[in-house]
Motif scaffolding. Sequence first.
Motif, PDB file in Angstrom:
ATOM      1  N   ALA A 422      30.475  23.528  21.082  1.00  0.00           N
ATOM      2  CA  ALA A 422      31.705  23.869  21.778  1.00  0.00           C
ATOM      3  C   ALA A 422      31.589  25.246  22.409  1.00  0.00           C
ATOM      4  N   GLN A 423      32.360  25.441  23.461  1.00  0.00           N
ATOM      5  CA  GLN A 423      32.426  26.747  24.103  1.00  0.00           C
ATOM      6  C   GLN A 423      33.744  27.424  23.732  1.00  0.00           C
ATOM      7  N   PRO A 424      33.695  28.544  23.029  1.00  0.00           N
ATOM      8  CA  PRO A 424      34.938  29.254  22.719  1.00  0.00           C
ATOM      9  C   PRO A 424      35.561  29.825  23.987  1.00  0.00           C
ATOM     10  N   ARG A 425      36.824  30.179  23.902  1.00  0.00           N
ATOM     11  CA  ARG A 425      37.562  30.674  25.057  1.00  0.00           C
ATOM     12  C   ARG A 425      38.068  32.093  24.796  1.00  0.00           C
ATOM     13  N   ARG A 426      38.314  32.814  25.853  1.00  0.00           N
ATOM     14  CA  ARG A 426      38.956  34.122  25.838  1.00  0.00           C
ATOM     15  C   ARG A 426      38.334  35.041  24.774  1.00  0.00           C
ATOM     16  N   LEU A 427      39.145  35.646  23.897  1.00  0.00           N
ATOM     17  CA  LEU A 427      38.615  36.616  22.931  1.00  0.00           C
ATOM     18  C   LEU A 427      37.677  35.990  21.905  1.00  0.00           C
ATOM     19  N   SER A 428      37.652  34.671  21.816  1.00  0.00           N
ATOM     20  CA  SER A 428      36.780  34.020  20.839  1.00  0.00           C
ATOM     21  C   SER A 428      35.326  33.943  21.283  1.00  0.00           C
ATOM     22  N   GLY A 429      35.043  34.311  22.535  1.00  0.00           N
ATOM     23  CA  GLY A 429      33.644  34.387  22.927  1.00  0.00           C
ATOM     24  C   GLY A 429      33.319  33.610  24.177  1.00  0.00           C
ATOM     25  N   THR A 430      32.023  33.367  24.348  1.00  0.00           N
ATOM     26  CA  THR A 430      31.547  32.688  25.548  1.00  0.00           C
ATOM     27  C   THR A 430      30.198  32.039  25.275  1.00  0.00           C
ATOM     28  N   GLY A 431      29.988  30.864  25.819  1.00  0.00           N
ATOM     29  CA  GLY A 431      28.693  30.194  25.703  1.00  0.00           C
ATOM     30  C   GLY A 431      28.625  29.238  24.523  1.00  0.00           C
ATOM     31  N   PHE A 432      27.655  28.339  24.576  1.00  0.00           N
ATOM     32  CA  PHE A 432      27.405  27.415  23.472  1.00  0.00           C
ATOM     33  C   PHE A 432      26.629  28.143  22.379  1.00  0.00           C
ATOM     34  N   GLY A 433      27.153  28.144  21.176  1.00  0.00           N
ATOM     35  CA  GLY A 433      26.477  28.823  20.083  1.00  0.00           C
ATOM     36  C   GLY A 433      25.770  27.886  19.117  1.00  0.00           C
TER      37      GLY A 433
END
Length: 466
Positions: A422-433
């Motif tokens: 999943a790709q987090p949004r906004r303050l939760s981050g960016t990119g597939f981890g």
Amino acid sequence: MTDMRVDALDVHSPVDGQLIGWLPTATDEDVAGSVLTAREAQPGWAATPAAERGTALKAAARAIREHAAELADVLHAETGRPATSALDGVLAGVSTLEQYAELGPVHRGRSLQGSPDAADFMVPGPRGVVVALTPWNDPVAVSCGLVGAALVTGNAVVHKPSERCPHTGVLLAQLMVDHFPPGVLQSLTGDASVGAALAASPHVDVVAHVGGTATGRSIAAACARTGAKALLENGGNDPLLVDADVDPVWAAEQAAIGAFTNAGQLCTSVERIFVHQAVAEEFLAALCEQARRWNADPQPLVDLRMREHVHAHVAEAVADGAHPLVGGEVPDREGAYYPATVLDRCTPDMRVMREETFGPVAPVRVVASFEDGLAEACVDEHGLAATVLTGSMANAQHAWRALPVGTVKVNAVFGGAPGGAAQPRRLSGTGFGYGPELLDELTTVKVVHLGQAQIHPSSQASRAAS
């Protein structure tokens, strides 16, 4: 004789506060030297056949599996995570390495349809030097994911584990490092300043960070200056919605698992609960009973600093009108313990509803309808995950489409098929981890157009003669 330590990490037990041990803090020279060593070692590793890189990762996974109990013991001592859960986390890391060892060699590009007298294709290649900054709450599993995916795709890695579990990080590195060429995998210990120095290095190509939001924002700023790629998973403020048609006792069990597992110290822990008024009374009673059960066998928070953070959220909420039904007070005992806490009468403006508390706290807000709860759940600066408990397929469909998060779980607070990314949004981050897509994040694609040269006549003649 007293140890002479100028810069060191002291690690204390969250159970009784006793000193577990200490490790040296990396200097600026250590940081610069490690990054340059990785830069020099990386081209040779990238030139290693992909299958051989996968074989090396498998060997590292075997070494960790053989020492899994020892690694879990260190993790338990440093973070307070229960021994069984700590071992599960280590074995999850082993499985992750094994998966990337298989996926890496088959990671592929694609051919393109161009003119018939040329060949066109897209080829993935390593980005270069990857800095992996990993957390304390699930350090082995997360580290194996980021480090494993980076290594198997031909990158060199400098890993800095959290200062709250440096011994775990050091042991993990020791088990892995001998299976790779010198300089390809390195580990540094230190506090936030070491991580900041690594993130700011102009010789780093990717900074992959799992941890707090504030740190993630500073890393993003550093990467904007250097041009490095930022890969961030920075926690969330995950909501749980309870619809009017579900069993409130079952819903309370799900909420307790989401809010109290690992003392609430999971990135996808339930942070705020919206319950339909039709089942609110029964739900709250059952949730309080669940909290009392969890308090019968408590787990400490990682340290006293974390407990202060959690209690500050709770105390502010109570001062602003929230009603503590269970817990809510700092216990009079050794260690960094905090009780499973249920707060009623919470409002959206309270910090316990707006920010990530990261502790065993279940703040509850009673709503008039499922639509009202969903609307409030969607108002948030974060965007990591959410849970929806409903018997209505229509409500489930509406909720998973509307919630601005990377992961939505319907009728199960934890769970999911392997390989999800999943790709987090906004303050939760960016990119597939996670998942196969993490290989894409840690590689960069080069487009190649292979045309035909016009051969000089003299060359044609000499070729014909030969």
